[in-house]
Motif scaffolding. Structure first.
Motif, PDB file in Angstrom:
ATOM      1  N   ILE A   9       0.841  -1.207   0.000  1.00  0.00           N
ATOM      2  CA  ILE A   9       0.000   0.000   0.000  1.00  0.00           C
ATOM      3  C   ILE A   9       0.874   1.253   0.000  1.00  0.00           C
ATOM      4  O   ILE A   9       0.645   2.185  -0.785  1.00  0.00           O
ATOM      5  CB  ILE A   9      -0.968  -0.020   1.210  1.00  0.00           C
ATOM      6  CG1 ILE A   9      -1.997  -1.147   1.024  1.00  0.00           C
ATOM      7  CG2 ILE A   9      -1.656   1.321   1.368  1.00  0.00           C
ATOM      8  CD1 ILE A   9      -2.754  -1.492   2.290  1.00  0.00           C
ATOM      9  N   LEU A  10       1.893   1.270   0.857  1.00  0.00           N
ATOM     10  CA  LEU A  10       2.798   2.426   0.918  1.00  0.00           C
ATOM     11  C   LEU A  10       3.527   2.616  -0.417  1.00  0.00           C
ATOM     12  O   LEU A  10       3.695   3.737  -0.886  1.00  0.00           O
ATOM     13  CB  LEU A  10       3.821   2.250   2.046  1.00  0.00           C
ATOM     14  CG  LEU A  10       3.291   2.477   3.465  1.00  0.00           C
ATOM     15  CD1 LEU A  10       4.349   2.085   4.492  1.00  0.00           C
ATOM     16  CD2 LEU A  10       2.874   3.921   3.676  1.00  0.00           C
ATOM     17  N   GLY A  11       3.935   1.508  -1.020  1.00  0.00           N
ATOM     18  CA  GLY A  11       4.607   1.565  -2.329  1.00  0.00           C
ATOM     19  C   GLY A  11       3.698   2.146  -3.394  1.00  0.00           C
ATOM     20  O   GLY A  11       4.126   2.963  -4.205  1.00  0.00           O
ATOM     21  N   ALA A  12       2.429   1.735  -3.379  1.00  0.00           N
ATOM     22  CA  ALA A  12       1.459   2.253  -4.351  1.00  0.00           C
ATOM     23  C   ALA A  12       1.286   3.761  -4.184  1.00  0.00           C
ATOM     24  O   ALA A  12       1.291   4.509  -5.163  1.00  0.00           O
ATOM     25  CB  ALA A  12       0.115   1.549  -4.179  1.00  0.00           C
ATOM     26  N   PHE A  13       1.158   4.209  -2.910  1.00  0.00           N
ATOM     27  CA  PHE A  13       1.022   5.649  -2.656  1.00  0.00           C
ATOM     28  C   PHE A  13       2.260   6.408  -3.117  1.00  0.00           C
ATOM     29  O   PHE A  13       2.165   7.497  -3.681  1.00  0.00           O
ATOM     30  CB  PHE A  13       0.772   5.917  -1.164  1.00  0.00           C
ATOM     31  CG  PHE A  13      -0.680   5.813  -0.792  1.00  0.00           C
ATOM     32  CD1 PHE A  13      -1.601   6.719  -1.313  1.00  0.00           C
ATOM     33  CD2 PHE A  13      -1.128   4.829   0.070  1.00  0.00           C
ATOM     34  CE1 PHE A  13      -2.946   6.632  -0.977  1.00  0.00           C
ATOM     35  CE2 PHE A  13      -2.473   4.724   0.413  1.00  0.00           C
ATOM     36  CZ  PHE A  13      -3.385   5.635  -0.113  1.00  0.00           C
ATOM     37  N   LEU A  14       3.424   5.815  -2.895  1.00  0.00           N
ATOM     38  CA  LEU A  14       4.689   6.446  -3.295  1.00  0.00           C
ATOM     39  C   LEU A  14       4.744   6.605  -4.811  1.00  0.00           C
ATOM     40  O   LEU A  14       5.081   7.671  -5.327  1.00  0.00           O
ATOM     41  CB  LEU A  14       5.864   5.595  -2.799  1.00  0.00           C
ATOM     42  CG  LEU A  14       7.251   6.236  -2.928  1.00  0.00           C
ATOM     43  CD1 LEU A  14       7.391   7.385  -1.950  1.00  0.00           C
ATOM     44  CD2 LEU A  14       8.337   5.203  -2.665  1.00  0.00           C
ATOM     45  N   VAL A  15       4.392   5.531  -5.532  1.00  0.00           N
ATOM     46  CA  VAL A  15       4.394   5.561  -6.998  1.00  0.00           C
ATOM     47  C   VAL A  15       3.425   6.626  -7.508  1.00  0.00           C
ATOM     48  O   VAL A  15       3.760   7.420  -8.385  1.00  0.00           O
ATOM     49  CB  VAL A  15       4.050   4.166  -7.585  1.00  0.00           C
ATOM     50  CG1 VAL A  15       3.757   4.254  -9.078  1.00  0.00           C
ATOM     51  CG2 VAL A  15       5.194   3.195  -7.328  1.00  0.00           C
ATOM     52  N   ILE A  16       2.212   6.651  -6.930  1.00  0.00           N
ATOM     53  CA  ILE A  16       1.199   7.627  -7.341  1.00  0.00           C
ATOM     54  C   ILE A  16       1.702   9.047  -7.055  1.00  0.00           C
ATOM     55  O   ILE A  16       1.572   9.932  -7.903  1.00  0.00           O
ATOM     56  CB  ILE A  16      -0.152   7.356  -6.626  1.00  0.00           C
ATOM     57  CG1 ILE A  16      -0.757   6.047  -7.150  1.00  0.00           C
ATOM     58  CG2 ILE A  16      -1.116   8.520  -6.822  1.00  0.00           C
ATOM     59  CD1 ILE A  16      -1.867   5.483  -6.267  1.00  0.00           C
ATOM     60  N   GLY A  17       2.310   9.237  -5.889  1.00  0.00           N
ATOM     61  CA  GLY A  17       2.855  10.545  -5.514  1.00  0.00           C
ATOM     62  C   GLY A  17       3.928  11.008  -6.479  1.00  0.00           C
ATOM     63  O   GLY A  17       3.908  12.145  -6.959  1.00  0.00           O
ATOM     64  N   VAL A  18       4.866  10.113  -6.791  1.00  0.00           N
ATOM     65  CA  VAL A  18       5.952  10.439  -7.726  1.00  0.00           C
ATOM     66  C   VAL A  18       5.383  10.766  -9.099  1.00  0.00           C
ATOM     67  O   VAL A  18       5.798  11.726  -9.743  1.00  0.00           O
ATOM     68  CB  VAL A  18       6.976   9.284  -7.805  1.00  0.00           C
ATOM     69  CG1 VAL A  18       7.953   9.480  -8.943  1.00  0.00           C
ATOM     70  CG2 VAL A  18       7.734   9.154  -6.481  1.00  0.00           C
TER      71      VAL A  18
END
Length: 59
Positions: A9-18
């Motif tokens: 979940i954190l990785g997905a948010f990070l990717v979306i943020g980037v």
């Protein structure tokens, strides 16, 4: 919640943020450049029209 799921979940948010940051930067960058590109395009069109007039071609 398992650590793996949390990481996912954190990785997905990070990717979306980037991705959002990249899109925003591109939007700002292209937004500034669009004016210049339009000027270049019109300049190229004028040059092409002048060349056509010289060679005597009609549209």
């Amino acid at each position: 919640m398992s650590p793996f799921l949390l990481g996912l979940i954190l990785g997905a948010f990070l990717v979306i943020g980037v991705q959002q940051i990249i899109y925003t930067l591109l939007w700002v960058y292209t937004g500034e450049k669009i004016g210049m590109l339009r000027n270049i395009r019109t300049a190229i069109k004028h040059l092409k029209n002048k060349e056509k007039e010289k060679s005597g071609e009609n549209y």
